[in-house]
Design an enzyme around this catalytic site. Structure first.
Site, mmCIF file in Angstrom:
data_model
loop_
_atom_site.group_PDB
_atom_site.id
_atom_site.type_symbol
_atom_site.label_atom_id
_atom_site.label_comp_id
_atom_site.label_asym_id
_atom_site.label_seq_id
_atom_site.Cartn_x
_atom_site.Cartn_y
_atom_site.Cartn_z
ATOM 1 N N TRP A 136 17.896 -47.829 -8.060
ATOM 2 C CA TRP A 136 18.820 -48.969 -8.143
ATOM 3 C C TRP A 136 20.267 -48.567 -7.877
ATOM 4 O O TRP A 136 21.156 -49.423 -7.807
ATOM 5 C CB TRP A 136 18.700 -49.649 -9.523
ATOM 6 C CG TRP A 136 17.363 -50.297 -9.767
ATOM 7 C CD1 TRP A 136 16.292 -50.332 -8.912
ATOM 8 C CD2 TRP A 136 16.937 -51.003 -10.943
ATOM 9 N NE1 TRP A 136 15.236 -51.018 -9.479
ATOM 10 C CE2 TRP A 136 15.603 -51.434 -10.726
ATOM 11 C CE3 TRP A 136 17.542 -51.311 -12.160
ATOM 12 C CZ2 TRP A 136 14.884 -52.159 -11.679
ATOM 13 C CZ3 TRP A 136 16.824 -52.037 -13.115
ATOM 14 C CH2 TRP A 136 15.515 -52.451 -12.871
ATOM 15 N N LYS A 137 20.520 -47.279 -7.790
ATOM 16 C CA LYS A 137 21.876 -46.764 -7.529
ATOM 17 C C LYS A 137 22.897 -47.400 -8.500
ATOM 18 O O LYS A 137 22.537 -47.718 -9.623
ATOM 19 C CB LYS A 137 22.262 -46.976 -6.059
ATOM 20 C CG LYS A 137 21.198 -46.404 -5.114
ATOM 21 C CD LYS A 137 21.653 -46.252 -3.704
ATOM 22 C CE LYS A 137 20.501 -45.701 -2.865
ATOM 23 N NZ LYS A 137 20.878 -45.384 -1.505
ATOM 24 N N HIS A 186 19.762 -36.087 -4.575
ATOM 25 C CA HIS A 186 19.907 -37.243 -3.676
ATOM 26 C C HIS A 186 21.081 -36.987 -2.728
ATOM 27 O O HIS A 186 22.108 -36.413 -3.126
ATOM 28 C CB HIS A 186 20.140 -38.522 -4.479
ATOM 29 C CG HIS A 186 20.038 -39.746 -3.624
ATOM 30 N ND1 HIS A 186 21.071 -40.147 -2.813
ATOM 31 C CD2 HIS A 186 19.025 -40.614 -3.408
ATOM 32 C CE1 HIS A 186 20.686 -41.223 -2.142
ATOM 33 N NE2 HIS A 186 19.450 -41.529 -2.492
ATOM 34 N N GLU A 207 23.377 -38.758 -1.622
ATOM 35 C CA GLU A 207 24.689 -39.277 -2.037
ATOM 36 C C GLU A 207 25.347 -38.327 -3.029
ATOM 37 O O GLU A 207 26.567 -38.160 -3.024
ATOM 38 C CB GLU A 207 24.528 -40.688 -2.625
ATOM 39 C CG GLU A 207 24.264 -41.701 -1.517
ATOM 40 C CD GLU A 207 23.402 -42.884 -1.908
ATOM 41 O OE1 GLU A 207 23.203 -43.133 -3.107
ATOM 42 O OE2 GLU A 207 22.899 -43.559 -0.985
ATOM 43 N N GLU A 234 14.238 -37.790 2.719
ATOM 44 C CA GLU A 234 15.094 -38.929 3.032
ATOM 45 C C GLU A 234 16.118 -38.524 4.077
ATOM 46 O O GLU A 234 17.159 -37.931 3.739
ATOM 47 C CB GLU A 234 15.839 -39.393 1.772
ATOM 48 C CG GLU A 234 14.944 -39.847 0.644
ATOM 49 C CD GLU A 234 15.705 -40.749 -0.324
ATOM 50 O OE1 GLU A 234 15.339 -41.919 -0.434
ATOM 51 O OE2 GLU A 234 16.686 -40.293 -0.931
ATOM 52 N N GLY A 240 20.261 -46.515 3.611
ATOM 53 C CA GLY A 240 21.182 -47.650 3.505
ATOM 54 C C GLY A 240 21.723 -48.126 4.838
ATOM 55 O O GLY A 240 22.664 -48.910 4.879
ATOM 56 N N GLY A 281 15.611 -47.742 -1.904
ATOM 57 C CA GLY A 281 16.924 -48.069 -2.452
ATOM 58 C C GLY A 281 17.156 -49.567 -2.412
ATOM 59 O O GLY A 281 16.646 -50.311 -3.253
ATOM 60 N N GLY A 282 17.889 -50.020 -1.392
ATOM 61 C CA GLY A 282 18.283 -51.431 -1.281
ATOM 62 C C GLY A 282 17.155 -52.419 -1.541
ATOM 63 O O GLY A 282 17.330 -53.387 -2.298
HETATM 64 P P1 PGA Z 1 17.703 -47.203 1.061
HETATM 65 O O1 PGA Z 1 17.978 -45.990 0.034
HETATM 66 O O2 PGA Z 1 16.271 -47.632 0.856
HETATM 67 O O3 PGA Z 1 18.680 -48.263 0.668
HETATM 68 O O4 PGA Z 1 17.933 -46.662 2.416
HETATM 69 C C1 PGA Z 1 17.013 -45.020 -0.216
HETATM 70 C C2 PGA Z 1 17.548 -44.000 -1.188
HETATM 71 O O5 PGA Z 1 18.754 -43.720 -1.166
HETATM 72 O O6 PGA Z 1 16.800 -43.457 -2.016
#
Ligand code: PGA
Length: 247
Positions: free
Chosen positions: A10-11, A95, A97, A167, A173, A229-230
């Protein structure tokens, strides 16, 4: 056999209210007998509220981050013990990010992995190449170096007990997904790197997974589920993705 998993990251989104509402929608629909295990990763501050909605049911909870330290004067950090106390079973480490924005090195990621696993949490180790690295033909080398850094600290058998999520950074994203063939190629390389002990390691794909592209990705022989993610922020979309996973 590899355990099938679907994970929703869910970030840094939502409020207590939206987190509880999303969790209860998922909880109403997801039964223990589905092929895959569902894990949701709310922000730290929403874990407790989410847990009170999903209880000890079919959905597991994970954290998006963990401190590399176990206890002490580390302002702002959250320890493995605290996550276990909140009912977490899983934790994301490495991750992209956190690697790119928070500057986490391979070595720090390895320490977080170790702290998590030593405490009884299952780490989900995220690895992946940037667009530039892919264009330069470095994808497999980058991914394998990220995994090697963890193997160096904890040993191959402990890495094989965890979960690895491939990933590609350029697909996170962005709406751009690796093709099923591109994803399978890297998953296959990871499986080969892990050797015999990695035959039953769960390997997830992440990067713009949606209900419209998930079936083909999950059909690849070395892909055992998804890190989403999204699309995990919408209950129906996430459930549709989850149901495409076969055990
Ligand atoms: P995303 O993110 O599905 O929004 O591309 C995946 C993630 O960062 O784990």
């Amino acid at each position: 056999m590899c355990k099938a998993l679907v994970a929703g990251n869910w970030k840094m989104h939502g409020t207590t209210g939206s987190a509880v509402s999303l969790a209860s929608q998922l909880n109403q629909d997801w039964a223990q007998n589905n092929a895959a295990e569902m894990i949701i990763f709310p922000p730290f501050v929403h874990i407790s509220a989410v847990r009170s909605v999903i209880g000890e049911g079919a959905i597991s909870i994970g954290a998006q981050n963990i401190s590399q330290y176990s206890d002490g004067a580390y302002t702002g950090e959250v320890s493995a013990e605290m996550l276990l106390d909140q009912g977490c079973k899983y934790v994301l480490v490495g991750h992209s990010e956190r690697r790119a924005v928070m500057g986490e090195s391979d070595q720090m990621v390895a320490k977080k992995f170790k702290v998590a696993q030593d405490s009884g949490l299952t780490p989900i180790l995220c690895v992946g190449e940037s667009l530039k690295q892919r264009q330069q033909g470095e994808t497999v080398a980058v991914v394998s170096a990220q995994i090697d850094a963890v193997i160096e600290l904890v040993g191959l058998s402990n890495v094989c007990r965890a979960v690895i999520a491939y990933e590609p950074v350029w697909a996170i994203g962005t709406g751009e997904t690796a093709s099923p063939q591109q994803a399978q190629q890297v998953h296959h390389a990871i499986r080969a790197q892990l050797g015999e002990a990695g035959r039953s390691t769960t390997l997830l794909y992440g990067g713009s997974v949606k209900a419209s592209n998930a079936a083909e990705l999950f059909a690849q022989p070395d892909i055992n589920g998804g890190l989403v993610g999204g699309a995990s922020l919408e209950a129906d979309e996430f459930l549709n993705i989850a149901k495409l996973i076969e055990a």
